[in-house]
Scaffold this active site. Structure first.
Site, short mmCIF file in Angstrom:
data_model
loop_
_atom_site.label_atom_id
_atom_site.label_comp_id
_atom_site.label_asym_id
_atom_site.label_seq_id
_atom_site.Cartn_x
_atom_site.Cartn_y
_atom_site.Cartn_z
N GLY A 1 0.43 -1.11 -0.38
CA GLY A 1 -0.24 -0.10 0.15
C GLY A 1 1.03 1.19 0.01
N ARG B 1 -7.99 9.28 15.94
CA ARG B 1 -7.09 9.97 14.71
C ARG B 1 -8.03 11.37 14.37
NH1 ARG B 1 -7.11 8.74 8.58
NH2 ARG B 1 -8.36 7.05 9.15
N GLU C 1 -15.59 11.70 4.76
CA GLU C 1 -15.66 13.32 6.05
C GLU C 1 -15.46 13.97 4.84
OE1 GLU C 1 -13.59 13.11 9.53
OE2 GLU C 1 -12.80 15.25 9.35
N PHE D 1 -11.15 19.43 7.02
CA PHE D 1 -12.17 17.81 7.66
C PHE D 1 -11.69 18.48 9.47
CE2 PHE D 1 -11.14 13.45 6.38
CZ PHE D 1 -12.05 13.81 5.11
N LEU E 1 -17.70 3.17 3.88
CA LEU E 1 -17.29 4.81 4.05
C LEU E 1 -17.83 6.30 3.07
CD1 LEU E 1 -15.94 6.01 6.31
CD2 LEU E 1 -14.23 6.45 3.79
N HIS F 1 -15.82 5.43 12.29
CA HIS F 1 -16.07 6.86 11.93
C HIS F 1 -17.47 6.53 11.44
CE1 HIS F 1 -16.71 9.23 7.73
NE2 HIS F 1 -14.98 8.83 8.01
N ARG G 1 -13.74 12.64 14.87
CA ARG G 1 -14.45 11.78 14.80
C ARG G 1 -15.26 11.08 15.61
NH1 ARG G 1 -10.86 8.66 9.61
NH2 ARG G 1 -11.85 10.45 8.66
N HIS H 1 -14.02 1.21 11.25
CA HIS H 1 -13.05 2.96 9.80
C HIS H 1 -11.51 2.07 10.20
CE1 HIS H 1 -12.80 5.20 7.37
NE2 HIS H 1 -11.27 5.97 7.86
N GLN I 1 -11.17 2.80 15.96
CA GLN I 1 -12.22 4.30 15.14
C GLN I 1 -12.98 3.56 14.75
OE1 GLN I 1 -10.45 7.46 12.02
NE2 GLN I 1 -10.25 8.24 13.97
#
Ligand SMILES: Cc1cc2nc3c(=O)[nH]c(=O)nc-3n(C[C@H](O)[C@H](O)[C@H](O)COP(=O)(O)OP(=O)(O)OC[C@H]3O[C@@H](n4cnc5c(N)ncnc54)[C@H](O)[C@@H]3O)c2cc1C
Length: 559
Positions: A12, A372, A242, A114, A239, A229, A273, A337, A227
């Site tokens: 990734g 986060r 955001e 954000f 999802l 979301h 969040r 999430h 977390q």
């Protein structure tokens, strides 16, 4: 013999960034990935990447403060400072590599707001930022000459005299097992979202690296910090970025009221969040939702803005829930999430196991602490991916390859895999064990937690582990046996589930993503510390590490 100075597990954003850095520093480097690199979950990132650019009047210290506050003061401030200071340069580097960031009306790099941040500092490419970054990173990887083992699955680590010296890997296409020798390993295997069901994460996000490292003696940290979301789609749990709230969307209860005004009078929908997810869950529990959901309202943003900046999530709404955000409300609820916790590393990615590094979502530096901030994870992957690649390449100059008996390693793993394939049918299914695990985790380790619920889950996990020991692998062949891969992943996931539950039970306060109804307050006197686990004889052994505080004294968190 397959042999590399630096072997990066995972391709990734973190893995490719680490590999490019290690190669540039002169190390013989390879990446291994269970899927083609651009199918890694980084591809799914929608909203963007944070950076404070000083020439825009945004000092990095402000970004660092927002991150520290967002973490509910559990993040290590030295690591946060380092990440936020480097962010601007890293985003500009990505732009120079070829990422076509969206622009503002003056032709400069555009930013959007954000959650949990004092100003708009999220750089983005429409609502497919991760895809844009991942493809560019893949081009750079090809250019760099790093060897790629694509669609190879790491099944276990090879250890000799207590020293990790390589990996066993299954070439999925042929079903053949290989030993790969390495001086250093960098885990960049991503999160563990699918330990919970549902989750916003891709089906491949199964915590493999965290479990592999844990089983080799690595310390995991902040594992209780999972977390949820605030905006995942009703039903599928996919999802809704955001970015929607960043562009100005509202959250409404069943009466059409913007309930966030009660919980976060200043930031409203753009609080952190954990704060928004708790508010939603509180409203849903109080009967102010509809069918277990509240609503995201984007209608006032207008069709032009939605089509230009939020086109992907509009399509998700239409295809998966039959609602068009241009004219309809979107039913959403909090959903699993992201994993704040992971393999404990220093700021160069080094773990407590010699020669083993980690970066990206599988690692815990800890820059996210208890919660986060949106758009800080892509940043984390490229900053700490690069640092660990550099550091591992440097370390290799002093290291020798550890000799081990390759044939013996292959035949041992061959026997283990064959024994899994040979298990007799007993009516049980891998998918049902996986689902039962995901459901108990989502029931008792979600937005709100308490001792009784977590005890229930720990008990469920014991039963699921027993089933796992005998669950048959339906497909017996060797070529592209995804059933076998699923079985191996399930083992990793059960290890992760246990460490999450045990860590959450241990932490007897509420901070960040951990909200205990039986310990509702943040207790800095006793719990301003990281919960860590190491694998012991009888299961996870808990111990603690201090939180590093540099310039921001813990305060009550208000948005
Ligand atoms: C839907 C969604 C949207 C998001 N949006 C944002 C956003 O807008 N901004 C933001 O900052 N963050 C966002 N995040 C979080 C962020 O995308 C991830 O945390 C980050 O991309 C993880 O990158 P990574 O390189 O650590 O892991 P990944 O991209 O998940 O890659 C993991 C790699 O490990 C490999 N791997 C795993 N196990 C094995 C094994 N056993 N053998 C071989 N290979 C293995 C996989 O093949 C893969 O290549 C989002 C996450 C999701 C799920």
């Amino acid at each position: 013999m397959l042999e590399h100075d630096v072997l990066v597990v995972g391709a990734g954003l973190a893995g490719m960034r680490a590999a490019i850095a290690a190669r540039a520093a002169g190390a013989n480097t390879a990446v291994i990935s269970k899927v083609h690199p651009v199918r890694s979950h980084s591809n799914a990132a929608q909203g963007g990447i944070n950076a404070a650019l000083v020439d825009r009047g945004d000092p990095w210290e402000d970004h660092a403060y927002d991150t520290v506050k967002g973490s509910d003061y559990l993040g290590d401030q030295d690591a946060i400072e380092l990440m936020c200071r480097a962010a601007g340069g890293a985003v500009i580097d990505m732009e120079h590599m070829g990422v076509t960031f969206s622009r503002d009306d003056d032709g400069k790099l555009g930013t959007r707001a954000f959650g949990g941040q004092g100003r708009a500092r999220t750089f983005y490419v429409g609502d497919f930022t991760g895809q844009a970054m991942l493809h560019v990173m893949f081009e750079q990887l090809i250019k760099s000459g790093v060897r790629r083992y694509e669609e190879w699955f790491v099944t276990s680590l090879i250890e000799e005299d207590g020293q990790v010296c390589g990996v066993m890997a299954l070439e999925i296409r042929t079903g053949q097992l290989f030993a790969i020798r390495a001086k250093t390993l960098i885990f960049c295997t991503g999160g563990l979202g699918r330990v919970f069901e549902p989750s916003t994460n891709a089906l491949i996000v199964t915590g493999d690296g965290m479990a592999l490292a844990y089983n080799a003696g690595a310390r995991l940290m902040d594992m209780e910090m999972v977390q949820y979301h605030p905006t995942t789609l009703a039903g599928s749990g996919v999802l809704i970025s955001e970015a929607a709230r960043g562009e100005g969307a509202y959250l409404l209860d069943k009466n059409g009221d913007r309930f966030m005004e009660k919980y976060a009078p200043n930031m409203i929908e753009l609080a952190s969040r954990d704060v928004v997810s708790r508010a939603e869950q509180t409203e849903i529990n109080a009967g102010n939702g509809v069918d277990g959901c509240v609503f995201l309202d984007c209608r006032h943003l207008g069709e032009t803005l939605i089509k230009e900046k939020l086109s992907q999530i509009r399509e998700i709404g239409i295809d998966l829930a039959g609602v068009d955000m241009v004219k309809d409300l979107i039913p959403i609820r909090p959903g699993m999430h992201y994993m704040m916790g992971g393999i404990k590393t220093d700021v160069d990615g080094l773990t407590n196991v010699p020669g083993v590094y980690a970066a990206g979502e599988c690692a815990c530096v800890s820059v996210h602490g208890g919660n986060r901030l949106g758009a800080n994870s892509l940043l984390d992957t490229i900053i700490f991916g690069q640092r660990s690649g550099n550091h591992a390449a440097d370390a290799c100059r002093e290291l020798e390859f550890v000799e081990f008996n390759v044939d013996e390693a292959v035949s041992r793993e061959e026997k283990r895999i064959q024994a899994m394939l040979d298990r007799p049918q007993n009516g049980d299914r891998i998918a049902s064990v996986r689902l039962a695990m995901g459901e108990t985790m989502n029931k008792n380790l979600a937005v709100y937690r308490d001792q009784a619920g977590m005890d229930e889950t720990l008990h469920d996990l014991v039963g699921l582990r027993e089933r796992y020991a005998t669950v048959p692998v339906d497909s017996k062949g060797r070529v592209f046996n995804t059933d076998l891969v699923f079985a191996l992943e399930l083992g990793f996931m059960l290890d992760c589930a246990e460490t999450i539950t045990v860590s959450a039970q241990d932490r007897k306060d509420s901070r960040g993503a951990q909200a205990r109804t039986d310990f509702p307050d943040r207790d800095d006197e006793n719990w301003m510390k990281h919960v860590t686990v190491i694998k012991g004889e009888a299961g996870p052994d808990i111990s603690y590490l201090p939180v590093t505080i540099t310039q921001w004294t813990p305060e009550t968190r208000k948005y």
